[in-house]
Design an enzyme around this catalytic site. Structure first.
Site, PDB file in Angstrom:
ATOM      1  N   GLY A   1      44.928  38.921  41.532  1.00  0.00           N
ATOM      2  CA  GLY A   1      44.579  38.724  40.353  1.00  0.00           C
ATOM      3  C   GLY A   1      46.018  37.976  39.233  1.00  0.00           C
ATOM      4  O   GLY A   1      45.581  37.066  38.508  1.00  0.00           O
TER       5      GLY A   1
ATOM      6  N   ASP B   1      44.213  48.906  34.603  1.00  0.00           N
ATOM      7  CA  ASP B   1      42.757  49.525  34.027  1.00  0.00           C
ATOM      8  C   ASP B   1      43.349  51.033  33.869  1.00  0.00           C
ATOM      9  O   ASP B   1      44.016  51.834  33.039  1.00  0.00           O
ATOM     10  CB  ASP B   1      41.456  49.056  35.022  1.00  0.00           C
ATOM     11  CG  ASP B   1      40.488  49.028  34.474  1.00  0.00           C
ATOM     12  OD1 ASP B   1      40.588  50.647  34.226  1.00  0.00           O
ATOM     13  OD2 ASP B   1      40.101  48.129  34.604  1.00  0.00           O
TER      14      ASP B   1
ATOM     15  N   LYS C   1      44.735  47.881  29.811  1.00  0.00           N
ATOM     16  CA  LYS C   1      43.642  48.459  29.114  1.00  0.00           C
ATOM     17  C   LYS C   1      44.339  50.334  28.940  1.00  0.00           C
ATOM     18  O   LYS C   1      43.738  50.813  28.641  1.00  0.00           O
ATOM     19  CB  LYS C   1      42.216  48.558  30.084  1.00  0.00           C
ATOM     20  CG  LYS C   1      41.158  47.282  30.078  1.00  0.00           C
ATOM     21  CD  LYS C   1      40.213  47.698  31.111  1.00  0.00           C
ATOM     22  CE  LYS C   1      39.514  46.164  31.051  1.00  0.00           C
ATOM     23  NZ  LYS C   1      38.442  46.012  31.832  1.00  0.00           N
TER      24      LYS C   1
ATOM     25  N   VAL D   1      36.435  41.536  31.382  1.00  0.00           N
ATOM     26  CA  VAL D   1      37.235  40.724  31.819  1.00  0.00           C
ATOM     27  C   VAL D   1      37.172  39.890  32.250  1.00  0.00           C
ATOM     28  O   VAL D   1      37.701  40.427  33.496  1.00  0.00           O
ATOM     29  CB  VAL D   1      38.153  40.938  30.896  1.00  0.00           C
ATOM     30  CG1 VAL D   1      37.772  40.905  29.348  1.00  0.00           C
ATOM     31  CG2 VAL D   1      39.436  41.472  31.356  1.00  0.00           C
TER      32      VAL D   1
ATOM     33  N   ARG E   1      38.428  33.563  38.946  1.00  0.00           N
ATOM     34  CA  ARG E   1      39.879  33.766  38.345  1.00  0.00           C
ATOM     35  C   ARG E   1      40.850  32.209  37.944  1.00  0.00           C
ATOM     36  O   ARG E   1      40.793  31.778  37.357  1.00  0.00           O
ATOM     37  CB  ARG E   1      40.026  33.484  39.912  1.00  0.00           C
ATOM     38  CG  ARG E   1      40.121  34.943  40.558  1.00  0.00           C
ATOM     39  CD  ARG E   1      40.931  35.028  42.278  1.00  0.00           C
ATOM     40  NE  ARG E   1      40.482  36.045  42.823  1.00  0.00           N
ATOM     41  CZ  ARG E   1      40.430  37.796  42.988  1.00  0.00           C
ATOM     42  NH1 ARG E   1      41.287  37.906  41.407  1.00  0.00           N
ATOM     43  NH2 ARG E   1      40.116  38.518  43.707  1.00  0.00           N
TER      44      ARG E   1
HETATM   45  C1  PRP Z   1      42.803  44.766  40.217  1.00  0.00           C
HETATM   46  C2  PRP Z   1      44.273  44.222  39.558  1.00  0.00           C
HETATM   47  C3  PRP Z   1      45.100  45.554  39.261  1.00  0.00           C
HETATM   48  C4  PRP Z   1      44.043  46.353  39.367  1.00  0.00           C
HETATM   49  C5  PRP Z   1      44.088  47.227  38.553  1.00  0.00           C
HETATM   50  O1  PRP Z   1      43.149  44.249  40.933  1.00  0.00           O
HETATM   51  O2  PRP Z   1      44.874  42.836  39.929  1.00  0.00           O
HETATM   52  O3  PRP Z   1      45.683  45.096  40.783  1.00  0.00           O
HETATM   53  O4  PRP Z   1      42.443  46.329  39.941  1.00  0.00           O
HETATM   54  O5  PRP Z   1      43.577  48.350  38.583  1.00  0.00           O
HETATM   55  P1  PRP Z   1      43.856  49.466  37.578  1.00  0.00           P
HETATM   56  O6  PRP Z   1      44.734  49.552  37.103  1.00  0.00           O
HETATM   57  O7  PRP Z   1      42.446  50.721  37.586  1.00  0.00           O
HETATM   58  O8  PRP Z   1      43.580  50.101  39.504  1.00  0.00           O
HETATM   59  P2  PRP Z   1      42.155  44.439  42.288  1.00  0.00           P
HETATM   60  O9  PRP Z   1      41.697  45.531  42.985  1.00  0.00           O
HETATM   61  O10 PRP Z   1      40.013  43.684  41.511  1.00  0.00           O
HETATM   62  O11 PRP Z   1      42.566  42.598  42.856  1.00  0.00           O
HETATM   63  P3  PRP Z   1      42.433  41.755  43.094  1.00  0.00           P
HETATM   64  O12 PRP Z   1      44.000  41.191  41.971  1.00  0.00           O
HETATM   65  O13 PRP Z   1      42.400  40.911  44.332  1.00  0.00           O
HETATM   66  O14 PRP Z   1      41.613  41.158  42.009  1.00  0.00           O
END
Ligand code: PRP
Length: 181
Positions: A46, A105, A133, A155, A167
């Protein structure tokens, strides 16, 4: 018109707002790390889009590295159980490190990443997050640089996915609920 736009109920942050804020953060980092060469660690996947724009707004030398993690949860929320899929390449011992994340998050991923990188004995470790968030935090979380605080909407765009899609949207939108509920 982007064909993915019809999957959104609204655009939350348009391209102009994102780029303006990213440039501000880049300038702030450049001024605070003057005379240093920080290692900027983007968290894949991300954080890659944010990282790519951010580093081009930083007018001092930096080094780039990436850490790929995956958290085990369902498609719309993370469980906080984190697995490292790609480790950093750089030796960050004694270096000034900045973590670049797309979103916080629950805060569990960032806490895990911070604890993991601190074991490598960096001289300093700061965190730069595009989206926060605050209502979703499951723990005390603090950052050094934050782009925007948002609500609990789901989002996508600008690095953020649903089921690996969206993405590549250049802006951030709220995904229509019927697409994931
Ligand atoms: C998403 C984002 C953070 C995490 C946030 O990654 O990039 O690393 O979730 O969530 P949290 O605060 O509840 O831990 P994801 O695991 O979806 O992987 P990605 O970046 O490959 O989409």
């Amino acid at each position: 018109m982007n064909s993915m736009n019809c999957d959104l109920s609204a655009v939350l942050l348009d391209e102009y707002r994102i780029q303006t804020r990213v440039r501000e953060i880049g300038m702030q980092i450049a001024s605070e790390y003057k005379d240093k060469v920080p290692v900027i660690i983007g968290i894949l996947k991300g954080g890659a889009i944010f990282m790519a724009d951010l580093v081009r707004s930083i007018t001092i030398p930096v080094e780039l590295d990436f850490l790929a993690i995956s958290s085990y949860g369902n498609a719309t929320s993370s469980s906080g159980v984190v697995k490292i899929r790609k480790d950093i390449d750089a030796d960050i011992s004694g270096r000034d490190v900045i973590i670049v994340e797309d979103i916080v998050d629950s805060g569990l991923s960032l806490q895990y990443i911070r604890d993991y990188l601190l074991k490598h004995s960096p001289a300093s470790l700061k965190t730069c997050v595009l989206l926060d968030k605050p209502n979703a935090h499951k723990m005390e979380v603090s950052f050094d640089y934050v782009g925007f605080e948002i609500g609990n909407e789901f989002v996508v765009g600008y690095g953020l996915d649903y089921d690996e899609r969206y993405r590549n949207l250049p802006y951030i939108g709220i995904l229509k609920e019927e697409l994931y509920s």
